[in-house]
Enzyme design. Structure first.
Site, PDB file in Angstrom:
ATOM      1  N   THR A 288       0.818  -1.201   0.000  1.00 43.35           N
ATOM      2  CA  THR A 288       0.000   0.000   0.000  1.00 43.35           C
ATOM      3  C   THR A 288       0.859   1.261   0.000  1.00 43.35           C
ATOM      4  O   THR A 288       1.938   1.265   0.568  1.00 43.35           O
ATOM      5  CB  THR A 288      -0.827  -0.059   1.297  1.00 43.35           C
ATOM      6  OG1 THR A 288      -1.566  -1.265   1.282  1.00 43.35           O
ATOM      7  CG2 THR A 288      -1.737   1.116   1.448  1.00 43.35           C
TER       8      THR A 288
ATOM      9  N   GLY B 229       0.543  -2.714   5.423  1.00 43.14           N
ATOM     10  CA  GLY B 229       0.874  -3.995   6.039  1.00 43.14           C
ATOM     11  C   GLY B 229      -0.214  -5.024   5.796  1.00 43.14           C
ATOM     12  O   GLY B 229      -0.919  -4.960   4.790  1.00 43.14           O
TER      13      GLY B 229
END
Length: 310
Positions: free
Chosen positions: A167, A219
């Site tokens: 991300t 994450g």
């Protein structure tokens, strides 16, 4: 107020041959955001421009370069949040658009809703005149290769998640003291069709509040959602913890409670900032006081003048 923008290009592991390009991409995006802030622009404009640049860079798992679903398609999630009003816009499982972060901002600015998903989000994009791009324009050779490799019965899913930064996201404080966050992702490799991770979920993938600060996360999405990581960090800051201590406390909790690894960029209303992570690496950069800060491994912190050649 001394403006600041802090950017991450994802937590996880990146092969050495890609780390230089990843670092260049994150530093370049931080410069772009900082240029807006230095010119008196808003924190929202800065984070959206920063993340747009990362979406357009095929090295990162967002926009062009997104990982593929189990069916070999691209489905993307994104969120923005405005700390002044607590206004937010998010989209998930969107297809065939180049910049989901810009669509998320339109959800915030042009609708009474916070979150649109899948075909509804794509219909809204069309109504706003956002051009559709061919699906293959978002798929890189690298993403296709990793998708195929991960379909094999003997594939090691952990190894296959490596080799791609995750991300992307940014947080910023502008010269008026307004705070914003933006986060965008292609999700996790070979995810089920329709899987939505933390990114688009307010309080998990990001949160911004002028009274406390802002966070953008990266994450393991399922773990981040279970602990509402972004809001958890701001809770610790409300209790008087520094940006760094609050980020570490929440990341430690996520690791011990649900076994999840990740990383965050965090700012407070005074312009203090942190880039913290429990994963092996997180590529990050920050720009403040005409200085560019950046790093990849834990404890790594390089600086240079923002005006130095790239």
């Amino acid at each position: 107020m001394i403006p600041v923008v802090v950017v991450h290009g994802g937590a996880g592991h990146v092969p050495r041959e890609q780390s230089e390009k990843s670092m260049e991409g994150v530093c370049s995006a931080a410069r772009a955001g900082y240029t807006i802030l230095r010119g008196g622009g808003s924190s929202m404009d800065a984070v959206v421009e920063t993340v747009t640049q990362l979406e357009n860079n095929p090295i990162f798992n967002a926009g062009c370069g997104s990982v593929l679903t189990n069916k070999g398609d691209v489905e993307m999630d994104a969120i923005v949040m405005d700390g002044k009003t607590l206004g937010s816009g998010a989209v998930s499982a969107v297809r065939n658009i180049a910049n989901p972060i810009q669509l998320a901002r339109l959800v915030m600015d042009k609708t009474s809703h916070v979150y649109l998903t899948a075909e509804g989000a794509n219909q809204f994009a069309r109504s706003m005149g956002i051009p559709e791009v061919p699906p293959e324009s978002l798929v890189t050779e690298y993403s296709r290769m990793r998708w195929k490799k991960n379909l094999r019965l003997d594939a090691n899913p952990v190894e296959c998640q490596m080799g791609k930064m995750g991300t992307v996201g940014a947080v910023a404080v502008d010269s008026e003291g307004n705070i914003a966050c933006a986060t965008s992702t292609g999700g996790i490799l070979n995810k089920m069709e329709g899987r939505v991770g933390d990114t688009a979920c307010i309080g998990s993938g990001g949160y911004a509040d002028n009274n406390v600060g802002a966070v953008s996360t990266t994450g393991h999405g399922e773990a981040i959602m279970k602990v509402t990581l972004a809001r958890l960090i701001l809770f610790h800051m409300e209790q008087g913890k520094s940006v760094e201590a609050a980020s570490d406390l929440a990341l430690d909790y996520m690791k011990s409670r649900v076994g999840g690894l990740g990383g965050v960029v965090t700012v407070d209303p005074q312009g203090h900032w942190a880039a913290r992570f429990s994963s092996l690496q997180m590529i990050w950069a920050a720009a403040q006081n005409d200085t560019l800060h950046y790093g990849l491994y834990s404890g790594e912190h390089f600086t240079q003048s923002i005006n130095d050649p790239h």
